[in-house]
Motif scaffolding. Structure first.
Motif, short mmCIF file in Angstrom:
data_model
loop_
_atom_site.label_atom_id
_atom_site.label_comp_id
_atom_site.label_asym_id
_atom_site.label_seq_id
_atom_site.Cartn_x
_atom_site.Cartn_y
_atom_site.Cartn_z
N ASN A 57 -14.33 -6.56 -9.53
CA ASN A 57 -14.23 -5.48 -9.89
C ASN A 57 -14.95 -5.16 -11.21
OD1 ASN A 57 -13.55 -3.74 -7.78
ND2 ASN A 57 -11.39 -4.25 -8.02
N TYR B 16 -4.75 0.21 -5.43
CA TYR B 16 -4.74 0.83 -4.22
C TYR B 16 -6.13 0.86 -3.61
CZ TYR B 16 -3.99 5.36 -1.53
OH TYR B 16 -3.66 6.02 -0.39
N LYS B 17 -7.27 1.06 -4.31
CA LYS B 17 -8.62 1.13 -3.88
C LYS B 17 -8.97 -0.24 -3.11
CE LYS B 17 -10.58 4.56 -6.99
NZ LYS B 17 -11.53 4.87 -8.29
N ASN B 18 -8.23 -1.31 -3.87
CA ASN B 18 -8.75 -2.78 -3.20
C ASN B 18 -8.12 -2.91 -1.90
OD1 ASN B 18 -10.30 -3.57 -5.40
ND2 ASN B 18 -8.72 -4.51 -6.43
N THR C 51 -7.33 -0.44 0.25
CA THR C 51 -7.57 0.53 1.31
C THR C 51 -8.65 0.08 2.34
OG1 THR C 51 -7.36 2.44 -0.32
CG2 THR C 51 -8.63 2.79 1.21
N THR D 203 -3.84 3.56 -13.87
CA THR D 203 -5.14 2.86 -13.71
C THR D 203 -5.04 1.55 -12.94
OG1 THR D 203 -6.07 3.95 -15.72
CG2 THR D 203 -7.27 2.15 -14.82
N ASP E 268 -7.62 0.55 6.25
CA ASP E 268 -8.35 1.25 7.13
C ASP E 268 -8.94 0.52 8.34
OD1 ASP E 268 -7.97 3.58 5.52
OD2 ASP E 268 -10.06 3.37 4.57
N GLU F 148 -18.24 0.35 -10.46
CA GLU F 148 -17.11 -0.30 -9.70
C GLU F 148 -17.92 -1.29 -8.83
OE1 GLU F 148 -13.51 1.45 -7.18
OE2 GLU F 148 -14.46 2.50 -8.53
N MET G 78 -4.04 2.31 -9.18
CA MET G 78 -5.16 2.94 -8.53
C MET G 78 -6.31 1.96 -8.23
SD MET G 78 -6.41 5.70 -7.13
CE MET G 78 -5.44 6.94 -7.81
N ARG G 79 -6.37 1.15 -8.98
CA ARG G 79 -7.30 -0.12 -8.76
C ARG G 79 -6.75 -1.10 -7.63
NH1 ARG G 79 -7.49 -2.65 -13.46
NH2 ARG G 79 -9.28 -1.24 -14.05
N TYR H 235 0.75 -1.15 0.19
CA TYR H 235 0.11 0.01 -0.04
C TYR H 235 0.77 1.27 0.01
CZ TYR H 235 -3.84 3.24 1.56
OH TYR H 235 -4.83 4.09 1.61
N SER I 184 1.24 3.93 -3.00
CA SER I 184 1.08 5.43 -2.59
C SER I 184 2.06 6.25 -3.19
CB SER I 184 0.89 5.59 -0.92
OG SER I 184 0.52 7.04 -0.71
#
Length: 356
Positions: A108, A38-40, A42, A32, A46, A169, A35-36, A12, A16
């Protein structure tokens, strides 16, 4: 578990840093993909932050309890805080286990949904329309885009079958459990005696794939064109813009007549063919899919069902997980989240149990 989280945290942080690199930003494809990923990652990162925060609160409270000089009121507050922190740690820990499960690589992807009227004649066709409306309204709530690819309407406003794309998404992750036979129990508008009729529709949810995912030999295809027609067979245009594609090795036949352009209809029909072939390959490659999900499309017979929609009782029952809700109107208006989330949780719980 902590080793897996540590590896995910390192990846991660690495992504970043890369996303701030001008060279990466300039490479649209690489950016892209990163970013995909990274979103997975996150949600996992968190949730781990939540776990660490609860752990710190627990340790702080324990420090106060270990301090014999602390007054009674402070110690009482610390004890309550520690109990709450431990509960938060346990809850976050269970959620972390779920987030660490291997992801379905198709989650996704956008999808193609096919709805077909089964047993029940015109009433089944009308319910197929109701199902299309339900998924369309749910998609609107999610901010997804609906694109009708092929339809065979009836004169009374139903559908013998309808295929449509859903773009957005995480579409497949939420809709993949919808494949199967759906049973409706209600009094048809044409029923003068007020008798309840049972009808079925079958739903198939196929992940949309790119050409590279499936290899199709053009020589294996027969492409036919014909005039588009509406309900009752009435022609709605005078040119042969509708397209039918036959894939001879598999025997699959797809067609599209929604667009005025023959080229657009051909593109949509090819998308449908790619998705059907991909799903067939996926199922053949991993037969465990059918065992784990238990939601494969059946023949449309009344005895094969994954869910029942009982209108007189305003009841919806998902038979795979034994869930019954008395909020059918809300669900038919796109309020599907509670059922979809329950299915996702049941699937993840089964996978956790399988892993021991």
């Amino acid at each position: 578990m902590l080793e897996k989280i540590g590896a995910a945290q390192a990846r991660y942080d690495e992504i970043s840093a890369k996303l701030s690199d001008p060279k990466v930003v300039a490479d649209n494809k690489l950016y892209t993909e990163l970013m995909r990923e990274y979103k997975n990652l996150t949600p996992l990162i968190d949730k781990y932050k939540e776990y660490l925060s609860a752990e710190r609160s627990c340790n702080d409270a324990k420090s106060i309890l270990d301090d014999m000089s602390a007054d009674a009121e402070l110690r009482e507050m610390a004890e309550l805080e520690m109990l709450a922190a431990k509960a938060d740690m346990e809850k976050s820990g269970e959620e972390l286990k779920i987030l660490l499960l291997p992801r379905d690589p198709d989650d996704n992807k956008s999808v193609i949904v096919e709805i077909r009227a089964g047993a029940g004649g015109e009433e089944a066709a009308l319910f197929a329309n109701s199902m299309f409306r339900m998924y369309s309204m749910f998609a609107a709530r999610q901010g997804w885009k609906i694109d009708v690819m092929s339809s065979n309407p009836t004169e009374l406003g139903g559908y013998r079958e309808i295929s449509f794309g859903v773009e957005g998404e995480g579409v497949y992750a939420k809709l993949k459990y919808e494949s199967g036979v759906h049973r409706v129990q209600r009094v048809p508008e044409t029923e003068s005696q007020g008798r309840i009729q049972t009808s079925t529709v079958t739903v198939a949810v196929l992940p949309e794939v790119e050409d590279v995912d499936v290899n199709i030999n053009p020589s294996d295809l027969t492409i036919q064109t014909f005039r588009s027609s509406g309900a009752g067979g009435q022609h709605i245009n005078k040119t042969e813009s509708a397209v039918r594609i036959i894939h001879h090795p598999s025997g699959m036949v797809v067609e599209c007549q929604e667009e005025r352009s023959q080229m657009k209809n051909k593109d949509k029909a090819m998308k449908m063919l790619y998705s059907r072939l991909y799903e067939a390959e996926r199922t053949a490659r991993d037969s465990a899919i059918a065992e784990e999900r238990r939601i494969q499309v059946g023949t449309g017979d009344r005895s094969e069902r994954i869910r029942t929609y009982n209108f007189p009782q305003s009841r919806v029952t998902d038979h795979r997980i034994g869930l019954t809700l008395y909020k059918l109107d809300d669900m038919m208006n796109g309020g599907c989240d509670e059922v979809f989330e329950a299915l996702r949780f049941a699937d993840y719980s089964a996978k956790l149990l399988k892993q021991g």
